[in-house]
Each structure stands twice: as structure tokens, then as C-alpha cells.
Design a protein around this motif. Structure first.
Motif, short mmCIF file in Angstrom:
data_model
loop_
_atom_site.label_atom_id
_atom_site.label_comp_id
_atom_site.label_asym_id
_atom_site.label_seq_id
_atom_site.Cartn_x
_atom_site.Cartn_y
_atom_site.Cartn_z
N GLY A 87 67.55 137.08 -3.71
CA GLY A 87 66.71 135.85 -4.27
C GLY A 87 65.07 135.95 -3.58
N ALA A 88 65.29 136.63 -2.45
CA ALA A 88 63.99 136.84 -1.82
C ALA A 88 63.34 135.72 -1.03
CB ALA A 88 62.89 137.42 -2.87
N PRO A 89 63.55 135.56 0.26
CA PRO A 89 62.88 134.68 1.06
C PRO A 89 61.45 134.58 1.06
CG PRO A 89 63.98 136.37 2.31
CD PRO A 89 64.14 136.63 0.95
N SER A 90 60.85 133.32 1.26
CA SER A 90 59.42 133.28 1.43
C SER A 90 58.79 133.84 2.88
CB SER A 90 58.95 132.04 1.00
OG SER A 90 57.57 131.81 1.50
N GLN A 91 58.21 134.94 3.05
CA GLN A 91 57.60 135.16 4.27
C GLN A 91 56.58 134.48 4.83
OE1 GLN A 91 56.88 136.44 1.24
NE2 GLN A 91 54.60 136.64 0.99
N LEU A 92 55.86 133.40 3.87
CA LEU A 92 54.99 132.38 4.14
C LEU A 92 55.40 131.31 4.88
CD1 LEU A 92 52.89 132.97 0.94
CD2 LEU A 92 52.15 133.93 3.20
N GLU A 93 56.67 131.08 4.75
CA GLU A 93 57.39 129.93 5.45
C GLU A 93 58.25 130.43 6.89
OE1 GLU A 93 55.48 127.82 2.75
OE2 GLU A 93 56.91 129.46 2.17
N LEU A 94 58.21 131.60 7.07
CA LEU A 94 59.10 132.22 8.11
C LEU A 94 58.45 133.11 9.15
CD1 LEU A 94 62.21 133.60 5.92
CD2 LEU A 94 61.74 131.01 6.90
N PHE A 95 57.72 134.21 8.60
CA PHE A 95 57.16 135.17 9.49
C PHE A 95 55.60 135.63 9.54
CE2 PHE A 95 61.50 136.56 8.81
CZ PHE A 95 62.17 136.10 9.89
N PHE A 428 55.46 141.58 1.64
CA PHE A 428 56.45 140.70 2.16
C PHE A 428 56.84 141.03 3.51
CE2 PHE A 428 58.60 143.67 -0.69
CZ PHE A 428 59.54 143.95 -0.03
N THR A 429 57.76 140.35 4.20
CA THR A 429 58.13 140.80 5.79
C THR A 429 59.85 141.19 5.71
OG1 THR A 429 56.52 139.27 6.51
CG2 THR A 429 58.21 139.80 7.88
N MET A 430 59.82 142.36 6.31
CA MET A 430 61.28 142.67 6.82
C MET A 430 61.52 142.85 8.25
SD MET A 430 62.38 145.23 3.58
CE MET A 430 64.22 145.49 4.16
#
Length: 502
Positions: A87-95, A428-430
Motif C-alpha cells: 500500500g506504500a507507507p509515507s516516507q514524509l511521516e516516517l524517515f 521514497f525511503t527503504m
């Protein structure tokens, strides 16, 4: 006994059929085809071989496709645990901390970010959406992590972040296929299938590639994301469950003893072996091995998939609840599986599609709740692997299929009741950890709004090339002949991300 008699009758019937004119002609055609295809299917094999009645030379690997093999170049990782947030997490709220984005919260998006761009749902000119979480730096590495992930913030020095991953897919199904198989179209082998094909598995009583799901649904792309594509089907992922029977239909029917089951499998495989001798289809070998694997799994799978015997401090560490289907239970099972010699464990957690169409899909509330489900267990997994000495040769990968936009989603141009972000593949971030990954590293930069990568960008093919390298493969040399040409996971692209390698 009726099943055994039925199989014997079928075998007799097949022998009689081969004496008819129609089956004689079919047999001639198939054997000529087998001779023609032999160089394509088995001609490159350099192992110890055995000759069948069709004239095909079969290696020991063909007869036991999951037999363990040494990596060609001595990789630092022996197994992989891949955590995919479907579903793709938001990188802007996490990392990916963006204070400049916060300054322009609720202001119209600059046209420069919209020109020539196509989004899944955004129309017209949306407003910018500032971060909906509080960020702080953590660990000796000073990694930025939000308050959505308090447990993970304590283990950031174990991981390497990739901050500027990009993909050209912005719909879930194709993007998930691309991330998991190297192609947005159906038919390619999954990453787990490639790894298991190349290395086999150390435990012959368990599948080499195990899949665990949580969140109530499977990924949008379906089971193709763990399929074997054009590789033999023995290399596809085996889906197990953390609730109820670990594998459906694993138990024998009432009244069937272990010896009776063994005789039944032997009879089935006798038929299969005669079919292989007649037609030379390598998929028949895969079927034989799958029957035998299923028989062996009946003993070992129930034990390894049972978390009830784990000590209380482990349950507290992961936040597990035996008997339920959860990401926490799956993380603990992943540790148990790699501990038992499983080569590739794939976790899919569904529910990360935060469009803002409701409370559960809101970027400020729904995403926070999803993070509560995964924060403790994914952090515990790293700690548990480390304390057992498994992290140094187990590669852990975390990420989604793409990221989220820095703009608030205005579905069809209308402001929504809840805050949400649209699909976004530009940046995006991984993260990765263990198995030859540099600790506390961060690679990649994005612009002030987190819209595009501006330095050290990496593609999906780059990630796959790096994973294969850590498992001991040169991604350009690791190929499989199909339809007259060599195929590889990374197609014709991919570069090693050398700066995150230990």
C-alpha cells in the motif's frame, strides 16, 4: 486403500493407452520435441548427471532442485527476511524529515511540481501537506525518525537508509510486481524464487521460500508477487499462516497412517517418474519434489510454526499473541524460519494506502495506527537476530512499492474530510540491515519538499542488484534461459549500491 487402488488403475490405464495408435504418434512427437529442447533445458548444466530413457542428461540438482548450493562469489548473507508494507507507507511521516514542507503547509502546490506529471488521483492544483509527525535524530548515526516509530528509533544504528528510491510505476499492482519481480508485468519470477533457485535451501524438510501475510488481505498484485514465473514451480513461495493450520490441508485425512501416506506418495511419484521418462518435461520433476516436500513438511512445519513455546520475554519483545494473525507473530516466525535454515522469508503487511478517504486511511491517524502494529515487532526482529548471532548473515529489507506525495490528495479536485497523500514514485525511503550492510548509513537526498531525488538516487533494479550481490551473485551473470534468451532479475539495468555495503 481406495485411493491406492485408484492410482494403480490409472497407471494401468496409461500403459494401455500408450499401445494405441494415437498415443504412439503423440509419443513420437513428444520425444522428438524433447530431443530438440534438451540443449535448451539442460545443456548448460555442469553438475553430476544421470541419463533418462529420453536421452536427457539430468544433474543432481534437477533431481533435487532445493539442494543447497554454495554462492558463486561467497556472499555475506545466507538468508533474507523481506518486510513489504503493501500500500506504500509515507516516507514524509516516517524517515524523510522536511521542515521546509511544514512552512508551506496548506499553501497551493508550486506549478513546477505539477507540470507534466501524472498522479493516480490528484487533479488540478492541490495544497501542500506538511509532516503530520514530530521528528528527532536518534542514535550515534543521528538518523531522523518520527514519533510514529518510537521502538525503531532505538535500533537505527543497525540499518542503512535509502532515501531516494524511485520507480516508474504509480499503481499498486504493477508497482508491487516491479518491486518483487523486477517487472511490472505478470510472468517473471519473484526475488525469493530467484534466490531459492540459485542457492537452494539448507533445511530439506522446509520450503526454501516461505510467505507470511498480515493486515487481512494479500497484496494488490495477488500471489504473483511470490510466484516462480518461468522458473520451475518448486521455487515459488509457500504461503504459511500464523493462525490455525500453518499450511492448508497439511494434516492427513482421518484414518490415514503415516506409512499409508508414504506408500501413497511413492505410488504417485512412480507414475510421475514414468511420465517424465516418457516426455522429459522438467515440471514433472518439480511435481515429484513438491509431493516429497509436502510429506516431510508434515513433521517439521507444525513445530517451527508454533510460537507458544517461546519464552515470555520474547513475546514481550515482539508483542506477539499466539493464535492470532498479526505482523508481530509473523516477525517472530520469520526469525524461527531462518534459524531453521529457510533461505527466503517474505512478509506482506496490507493496509498502508493512506489516501485520506477515511479514518483508517488518514495520514495522521490511520498511518499512526499501522505504525503501532509494526514498530515493536520489526525492531524486535533486528534485536532478536542480533542477540542470536543471526543478523550478520541474515539480510533484512523493509519498504513499500512506492512513496507518497508531499501534496494533500484532492481526489478528483475535491478537498477530502481526512488528510491523505497520493501515490508517488519519484522518491521514497527503504532500509536494509544485517547481512553485509553498513550500520548507521544513509544514502540518497531529496529536495526540500521530498518530491524528487537530488542525489544518490537508486532504482528498483539497483536494489535487486545489491540484494543478489549480498547473497553471492553477480546480477548480470545470474540468468535463466527462457524463450530463446537469457533472462535475469534486473533485466538490462541495475548497479550496486556500494556505499551501503560493509
Amino acid at each position: 486403500m481406495k485411493q491406492v487402488e485408484k492410482l494403480i488403475n490409472e497407471l494401468t490405464q496409461q500403459k494401455l493407452e500408450r499401445k494405441t495408435r494415437r498415443h504412439f504418434l503423440m509419443d513420437c512427437v513428444s520425444k522428438m520435441g524433447g530431443l530438440a529442447l534438451a540443449p535448451l533445458m539442460f545443456g548448460c548444466d555442469t553438475g553430476v548427471s544421470k541419463k533418462t530413457s529420453t536421452g536427457l542428461n539430468l544433474s543432481e540438482r534437477d533431481l533435487n532442485p532445493l539442494a543447497p548450493l554454495p554462492p558463486p562469489f561467497g556472499g555475506k548473507a545466507k538468508s533474507i527476511i523481506y518486510l513489504h508494507m503493501a500500500g506504500a507507507p509515507s516516507q514524509l511521516e516516517l524517515f524523510d524529515f522536511k521542515p521546509e514542507l511544514a512552512k508551506y503547509h496548506n499553501q497551493p502546490c508550486p506549478e513546477s511540481l505539477l507540470e507534466g506529471r501524472k498522479f493516480a488521483f490528484i487533479r488540478g492544483v492541490p495544497n501542500l501537506l506538511g509532516p503530520q509527525a514530530k521528528f528527532a535524530q536518534h542514535g550515534e548515526s543521528g538518523a531522523w525518525v518520527s514519533d510514529f516509530l518510537p521502538h525503531f528509533s532505538k535500533v537505527v544504528d543497525e540499518v542503512a537508509f535509502l532515501k531516494a528510491v524511485h520507480t516508474d510505476q504509480f499503481n499498486h499492482g504493477p508497482a508491487q510486481l516491479f518491486m518483487q519481480t523486477g517487472s511490472p508485468r505478470l510472468g517473471r519470477p519473484s526475488l525469493g524464487s530467484w534466490v531459492t533457485y540459485g542457492l537452494g535451501t539448507e533445511n530439506q524438510n522446509l520450503p526454501g521460500f516461505v510467505v507470511l501475510t498480515s493486515g487481512g488481505k494479500t497484496p494488490d498484485a495477488g500471489k504473483s508477487v511470490w510466484g516462480s514465473g518461468f522458473l520451475p514451480s518448486v521455487y515459488q513461495g509457500v504461503q504459511c499462516r500464523s493462525k490455525g493450520d500453518p499450511v492448508l490441508y497439511l494434516k492427513d485425512p482421518e484414518g490415514m497412517s503415516r506409512d499409508m501416506k508414504k506408500n501413497l506418495i511413492s505410488t504417485i511419484n512412480k507414475v510421475n517418474k514414468e511420465e517424465f521418462d516418457a516426455y522429459g518435461d522438467p515440471e514433472i520433476l518439480a511435481r515429484i519434489n513438491q509431493y516429497e516436500m509436502a510429506y516431510r513438511m508434515q513433521i517439521e512445519v507444525p513445530e517451527v510454526m508454533d510460537i507458544n513455546d517461546e519464552p515470555e520475554y520474547i513475546h514481550e519483545l515482539y508483542g506477539t499473541k499466539p493464535g492470532t494473525e498479526s505482523f508481530a507473530n509473523n516477525c517472530l516466525l520469520a526469525r524461527k524460519l531462518v534459524e531453521k535454515g529457510v533461505r527466503f522469508v517474505q512478509l506482506y503487511d496490507w493496509g498502508w494506502d493512506t489516501h485520506g478517504t477515511g479514518h483508517d486511511e488518514s495520514i495522521d491517524m490511520g498511518l499512526r495506527n499501522k505504525c503501532r502494529e509494526v514498530d515493536r515487532p520489526m525492531s524486535a526482529l533486528l534485536l532478536d537476530l542480533k542477540q542470536r548471532g543471526l543478523l550478520e548473515d541474515t539480510l533484512v529489507v523493509w519498504g513499500g512499492e512506492f512513496g507518497r506525495t508531499p501534496m494533500q490528495e484532492n481526489r478528483e479536485g475535491k478537498t477530502q474530510s481526512f488528510l491523505g497523500r497520493d501515490h508517488h514514485g519519484d522518491a521514497f525511503t527503504m532500509w536494509m540491515a544485517g547481512g553485509g550492510i553498513k550500520k548507521g548509513a544513509s544514502y540518497g537526498l531529496t529536495d526540500d519538499f521530498g518530491f524528487s531525488g537530488i542525489g544518490e538516487q537508486v532504482s528498483v533494479h539497483d536494489i535487486h542488484a545489491t540484494i543478489l550481490h549480498l547473497m553471492g551473485f553477480d546480477h548480470e551473470q545470474f540468468t535463466y534461459e527462457f524463450q530463446g534468451r537469457p533472462f535475469r532479475l534486473t533485466d538490462v539495468e541495475g548497479e550496486l549500491i556500494r556505499k551501503i555495503l560493509a
